[in-house]
Design a protein around this motif. Structure first.
Motif, short mmCIF file in Angstrom:
data_model
loop_
_atom_site.label_atom_id
_atom_site.label_comp_id
_atom_site.label_asym_id
_atom_site.label_seq_id
_atom_site.Cartn_x
_atom_site.Cartn_y
_atom_site.Cartn_z
N PRO A 129 0.83 -1.21 0.00
CA PRO A 129 0.00 0.00 0.00
C PRO A 129 0.86 1.26 0.00
CG PRO A 129 -0.76 -1.58 1.63
CD PRO A 129 0.56 -2.08 1.15
N SER A 130 0.36 2.31 -0.62
CA SER A 130 1.12 3.55 -0.68
C SER A 130 0.22 4.75 -0.41
CB SER A 130 1.79 3.71 -2.05
OG SER A 130 0.82 3.77 -3.08
N VAL A 131 0.84 5.82 0.06
CA VAL A 131 0.15 7.09 0.26
C VAL A 131 0.15 7.84 -1.07
CG1 VAL A 131 0.11 9.27 1.51
CG2 VAL A 131 0.88 7.19 2.67
N LEU A 132 -1.03 8.12 -1.60
CA LEU A 132 -1.14 8.84 -2.86
C LEU A 132 -1.06 10.34 -2.66
CD1 LEU A 132 -4.07 6.89 -4.56
CD2 LEU A 132 -1.67 6.87 -5.25
N TYR A 133 -1.59 10.81 -1.55
CA TYR A 133 -1.63 12.24 -1.28
C TYR A 133 -1.77 12.44 0.22
CZ TYR A 133 -2.87 17.18 -1.60
OH TYR A 133 -2.88 18.54 -1.48
N ARG A 134 -1.14 13.50 0.72
CA ARG A 134 -1.32 13.85 2.12
C ARG A 134 -1.36 15.36 2.26
NH1 ARG A 134 2.08 11.80 7.51
NH2 ARG A 134 0.51 12.53 9.01
N GLY A 135 -2.38 15.86 2.90
CA GLY A 135 -2.53 17.29 3.13
C GLY A 135 -3.67 17.51 4.11
N TYR A 136 -3.81 18.74 4.60
CA TYR A 136 -4.82 19.03 5.62
C TYR A 136 -5.49 20.37 5.31
CZ TYR A 136 -2.52 15.29 8.15
OH TYR A 136 -2.00 14.07 8.49
N GLU A 137 -6.77 20.44 5.66
CA GLU A 137 -7.53 21.68 5.56
C GLU A 137 -8.11 22.00 6.93
OE1 GLU A 137 -9.88 22.31 1.72
OE2 GLU A 137 -9.92 20.13 1.94
N PHE A 138 -8.25 23.29 7.19
CA PHE A 138 -8.90 23.75 8.43
C PHE A 138 -8.25 23.17 9.68
CE2 PHE A 138 -12.49 23.14 5.28
CZ PHE A 138 -12.36 24.41 4.73
N GLY A 139 -6.96 22.88 9.59
CA GLY A 139 -6.22 22.43 10.76
C GLY A 139 -6.32 20.97 11.08
N THR A 140 -7.47 20.35 10.77
CA THR A 140 -7.66 18.96 11.20
C THR A 140 -8.21 18.04 10.12
OG1 THR A 140 -9.91 19.40 12.04
CG2 THR A 140 -8.08 19.72 13.58
N PHE A 141 -8.86 18.57 9.11
CA PHE A 141 -9.45 17.69 8.10
C PHE A 141 -8.37 17.12 7.20
CE2 PHE A 141 -14.22 18.81 7.74
CZ PHE A 141 -14.35 18.62 9.10
#
Length: 255
Positions: A236-248
């Motif tokens: 398994p691999s991480v395709l994307y990682r990011g955050y919005e509004f501090g926690t989402f």
């Protein structure tokens, strides 16, 4: 052979946004060209696993309130596929998983918002499947396992949800993520890449800040459904990682 995916469907506002995350979704759409798409949507809950047998063009469901009026004018008229839906029903029967049909269900925003970025032409048949957040993580994984052969048939299985989803901790306007949200995802990524299913199905007891990240499981269980749907042949691999509004969390996986 197609993998299975876990995709964050985002806020309804993502329908019109152009961001790093929506560009990622477009790139993923260019990478995979399935003959049909099967989606476990966090926004369709049923006690018995339910498969949409609607033909199409599918109704665009606006299951959100208080957003700008023009969002309710945007449609995603993808075709359905009773033929694929029947295939799913038979797979559930083979694996001893009770299921039922819904002959009218269209696409809720847990399905069509991100699909509009991935496949804007809305020309790929889509079949949605409900989730039951009250089943254990192990039971969710077993439901997903029924679909392990679909990738061989060029059918893309997507779990649509979010790893960290708690409105009580939202930080509007905050650009950087809260450390606890990052720590939860770090743990999750480590266990997923190690294929440590035993730890993952016991995330409520083992993962840091689990109850804060997952106060209710409807957005989290599509992860196990997608994971179970994988052939298991690749890491398994991480395709994307990011955050919005501090926690989402916008963290997405390929299985």
């Amino acid at each position: 052979m197609l993998p299975s995916l876990f995709i964050n469907h985002g806020s309804p506002m993502m329908i019109k946004q152009q961001s790093d995350y929506t560009h990622f979704l477009k790139d993923i759409g260019k990478r995979f060209t399935p003959k049909a798409i099967v989606i476990f949507s966090a926004h369709w809950e049923e006690k018995v696993t339910t498969v949409s047998f609607a033909d199409g063009p599918l109704e665009t469901i606006y299951d959100f309130y208080g957003f700008p009026d023009d969002l309710y004018e945007i449609a995603y008229p993808a075709p359905g596929s009773p033929q694929v839906a029947e295939k799913l029903e038979k797979l559930f029967q083979t694996h001893g998983i009770p299921s039922q049909r819904d002959n009218k269900r269209g696409l809720d925003h847990g399905a069509w918002v991100f699909l509009r970025h991935m496949y804007p032409e809305a020309d790929i048949p889509v079949v949605t499947v409900s989730v039951n957040p009250f089943l254990s993580a192990a039971e969710q994984y077993k439901i997903g396992e029924a679909f392990r052969t679909l990738g061989e048939e060029n059918i893309l299985v997507i779990g649509s949800g979010t790893t960290v989803h708690n409105f009580n901790y939202i930080k509007f306007g905050q650009q950087h993520p809260e450390p606890w949200a990052v720590e939860f995802d770090d743990w999750l990524i480590e266990k997923i890449q190690a294929k440590d299913l035993q730890s993952l199905v016991n995330y409520e007891q083992l993962a840091p800040y689990a109850s804060r990240a997952v106060p209710r499981a409807e957005h989290f269980v599509p992860l196990f459904l997608a994971m179970g749907s994988s052939s298991g042949e690749q890491t398994p691999s991480v395709l994307y990682r990011g955050y919005e509004f501090g926690t989402f969390s916008n963290t997405c996986f390929e299985f």
